[in-house]
Design an enzyme around this catalytic site. Structure first.
Site, short mmCIF file in Angstrom:
data_model
loop_
_atom_site.label_atom_id
_atom_site.label_comp_id
_atom_site.label_asym_id
_atom_site.label_seq_id
_atom_site.Cartn_x
_atom_site.Cartn_y
_atom_site.Cartn_z
N HIS A 2 0.86 -1.18 0.00
CA HIS A 2 0.00 0.00 0.00
C HIS A 2 0.89 1.22 0.00
CE1 HIS A 2 -3.12 2.84 1.18
NE2 HIS A 2 -3.99 1.92 0.80
N ASP B 263 -8.12 -5.12 0.37
CA ASP B 263 -8.61 -5.87 -0.78
C ASP B 263 -8.30 -7.35 -0.70
OD1 ASP B 263 -9.77 -3.75 -2.07
OD2 ASP B 263 -7.82 -3.06 -2.81
N1 ACO Z 1 3.99 -7.71 -4.87
C1 ACO Z 1 5.34 -7.70 -5.09
N2 ACO Z 1 6.13 -6.63 -4.98
C2 ACO Z 1 5.54 -5.47 -4.64
C3 ACO Z 1 4.15 -5.38 -4.41
C4 ACO Z 1 3.37 -6.56 -4.52
N3 ACO Z 1 2.06 -6.53 -4.29
N4 ACO Z 1 3.85 -4.11 -4.09
C5 ACO Z 1 4.98 -3.41 -4.14
N5 ACO Z 1 6.01 -4.24 -4.47
C6 ACO Z 1 7.42 -3.86 -4.55
C7 ACO Z 1 7.72 -3.10 -5.83
O1 ACO Z 1 8.13 -3.96 -6.88
C8 ACO Z 1 8.80 -2.16 -5.39
O2 ACO Z 1 10.01 -2.88 -5.38
P1 ACO Z 1 11.41 -2.12 -5.67
O3 ACO Z 1 11.57 -1.07 -4.61
O4 ACO Z 1 12.43 -3.22 -5.58
O5 ACO Z 1 11.28 -1.53 -7.05
C9 ACO Z 1 8.45 -1.81 -3.94
O6 ACO Z 1 7.67 -2.95 -3.47
C10 ACO Z 1 7.63 -0.55 -3.79
O7 ACO Z 1 6.52 -0.63 -4.68
P2 ACO Z 1 5.87 0.63 -5.40
O8 ACO Z 1 5.07 0.19 -6.55
O9 ACO Z 1 6.94 1.66 -5.63
O10 ACO Z 1 4.93 1.17 -4.23
P3 ACO Z 1 3.71 2.11 -4.42
O11 ACO Z 1 3.48 2.75 -3.11
O12 ACO Z 1 3.86 2.98 -5.60
O13 ACO Z 1 2.52 1.09 -4.77
C11 ACO Z 1 0.68 -0.38 -4.64
C12 ACO Z 1 1.54 0.68 -3.91
C13 ACO Z 1 0.25 0.15 -6.01
C14 ACO Z 1 -0.57 -0.63 -3.81
C15 ACO Z 1 1.53 -1.66 -4.80
O14 ACO Z 1 1.93 -2.15 -3.53
C16 ACO Z 1 0.77 -2.75 -5.58
O15 ACO Z 1 0.80 -2.75 -6.81
N6 ACO Z 1 0.09 -3.71 -4.85
C17 ACO Z 1 -0.72 -4.70 -5.48
C18 ACO Z 1 -2.05 -4.09 -5.92
C19 ACO Z 1 -2.96 -3.83 -4.74
O16 ACO Z 1 -3.16 -4.67 -3.89
N7 ACO Z 1 -3.55 -2.63 -4.75
C20 ACO Z 1 -4.52 -2.23 -3.72
C21 ACO Z 1 -4.10 -1.01 -3.02
S1 ACO Z 1 -5.23 -0.70 -1.72
C22 ACO Z 1 -6.50 0.16 -2.41
O17 ACO Z 1 -6.48 0.80 -3.43
C23 ACO Z 1 -7.75 0.04 -1.64
#
Ligand code: ACO
Length: 435
Positions: free
Chosen positions: A311, A369
């Site tokens: 998140h 979620d």
């Molecule tokens: N699985 C694997 N790796 C992940 C995940 C995941 N679910 N989420 C983040 N990471 C990793 C990224 O690859 C990144 O790695 P790096 O630093 O080596 O490049 C690091 O963790 C940070 O991720 P970002 O995408 O930069 O974090 P951001 O804050 O932009 O994204 C997000 C948050 C979009 C929610 C992300 O965690 C994600 O895509 N999760 C899966 C989708 C999801 O569950 N979304 C629901 C959000 S809650 C809502 O809207 C109610």
């Protein structure tokens, strides 16, 4: 009233040989903020923050999140207390008005909501224009926007009465709209609201009752639906809420601004994650395939992400996920769903991810979620309806935030700036001379 920030210190920024003093404000809780409003005027530079990871867009008194500690408060009340002790409409009143309602206030509020649950009959004709297999979010985006045509008076955002009526109408009509979208998809006749039922019960009945059979409500399912709505009610300046504020900042019709929020919610990084999460759990299929998917999530060359984990704000367990997990267990018991493979995979996946070094180090915890998809599936909704249910709960957050923005005298039309890295100025070349 908004504008309660206190200047507590000053930040100094040296830029292009000039020192600029910027006020630092403290809110009730959370990190201090540096006010960069005058930066361009004083130093001729902009700030750059794609994704807004360090940028606040407004002052707000609605919701507070401490992502490090996993805290979510609405108007100061912890989300778990609200989910345990109140109903969705009470939370709506709280978000909109700032205080929990007294009994007479609640009676008047819920009475007003139930007066507006019906849709204009001409609204129903819009549905015929959609393909039978249209994605429910495509229909929701279109029909919420279309509702603005029925209530032109709501365009007058300077009138608090007119604004309040617009919010009440939206809250009242969203369940009717969402239920029609579901019925249209499955080819069943629309069911009209019954106003002596509660908000969640009325919605479930409009979705699942058919004229050919007696509809028997299940109190645990009604409570779970109500809780799902409470947990989605608001989440401060997330993508869809910021979209509503930005669209509304131009003075757009409130229903059109909410339609923009619905569109923003649709994506899998935001509201579409619950749908994506359940699809992922189904794809995993059995507990023994979990390591394969964990390995894929960790592989930099694989775009796969573990849906329902991570998140932007929570770097701890999402407090809503805890409530949702408990709700899922209650649903499974009430509906006598034993040994659900999806539930087994979810529990095991959560256990492994919480111990895995990659997820621990990146602070990737389950978000709301992760369990809400399982709950909606158990209630009987198809996966592509999940984001519509999210929008149903989030509508109150959108309108509360929109109203707060309209009442905030410091708010102007939202207009971010950019750093331009395209071609420098050059002269037009006639087509016959281009090489
Ligand atoms: N699985 C694997 N790796 C992940 C995940 C995941 N679910 N989420 C983040 N990471 C990793 C990224 O690859 C990144 O790695 P790096 O630093 O080596 O490049 C690091 O963790 C940070 O991720 P970002 O995408 O930069 O974090 P951001 O804050 O932009 O994204 C997000 C948050 C979009 C929610 C992300 O965690 C994600 O895509 N999760 C899966 C989708 C999801 O569950 N979304 C629901 C959000 S809650 C809502 O809207 C109610």
């Amino acid at each position: 009233m908004i504008n309660k920030t206190k200047q507590t210190s000053t930040a100094k920024l040296e830029v292009k040989g000039k020192t600029v003093e910027l006020p630092v404000y403290s809110g009730t809780d959370g990190p201090d903020v540096v006010d960069v409003k005058r930066l361009y005027a004083e130093a001729g530079v902009f700030t750059l923050d794609p994704g807004f990871t360090s940028t606040g867009s407004c002052e707000s008194q609605i919701t507070f999140i401490n992502g490090e500690e996993g805290i979510l408060l609405h108007r100061g009340y912890p989300i778990d207390q609200l989910a345990e002790n109140s109903g969705f409409l009470e939370v709506c009143y709280l978000l909109l008005n700032g205080e929990l309602p007294t009994q007479p206030e609640f009676k008047a509020f819920s009475g007003r909501i139930t007066q507006h649950t019906m849709l204009h009959t001409q609204m129903d004709r819009f549905f015929d224009g959609f393909r039978r297999d249209s994605h429910p979010m495509a229909m929701l985006t279109g029909t919420v926007g279309a509702m603005s045509a029925f209530y032109p008076g709501a365009m007058d955002s300077s009138d608090p009465e007119e604004r309040n009526l617009a919010y009440i109408r939206l809250l009242a009509k969203m369940p009717t709209l969402a239920a029609r979208i579901y019925k249209y998809n499955i080819g069943q006749p629309f069911v009209d609201p019954i106003n002596d039922l509660g908000y969640a019960e009325n919605f479930l009945r409009m979705c699942f009752s058919i004229t050919a059979e007696k509809y028997v409500p299940n109190p645990t399912v009604i409570r779970a639906m109500d809780r799902l709505l409470i947990l989605q009610a608001d989440h401060e300046q997330n993508a869809s809420t910021s979209t509503v504020r930005l669209a509304g900042s131009s003075g757009a019709h409130p229903y059109a601004a909410v339609a923009a929020g619905v569109a923003s919610l649709w994506g899998p990084s935001h509201g579409g994650a619950n749908e994506a999460c359940l699809r992922m759990l189904r794809e995993i299929g059995s507990v023994d395939r979990i390591p394969e998917f964990i390995a894929r999530a960790k592989d930099k060359n694989d775009p796969f992400r573990l849906m329902g984990f991570g998140h932007r704000v929570y770097k701890n367990y999402d407090p809503r996920a805890k409530v949702m997990q408990q709700t899922v267990h209650e649903l499974m018991e009430a509906l006598e769903i034993k040994n659900s493979p999806i539930m087994q995979i979810a529990m095991e996946l959560e256990k492994i991810a919480l111990e895995d070094e990659y997820f621990v180090e990146k602070k990737l915890y389950p978000n709301v979620d992760f369990y809400s998809g399982i709950a909606m599936d158990a209630i009987g909704f198809p996966t592509d309806m999940f984001t519509v249910l999210f929008a149903l709960g989030r509508t109150v957050g959108w309108v509360s935030q929109l109203n707060e923005m309209i009442e905030d005298p410091s708010q102007r039309i939202g207009r971010p700036r950019q750093i331009y890295t395209g071609a420098a100025k050059r002269d037009f070349v006639p087509i016959q001379e281009r090489r």
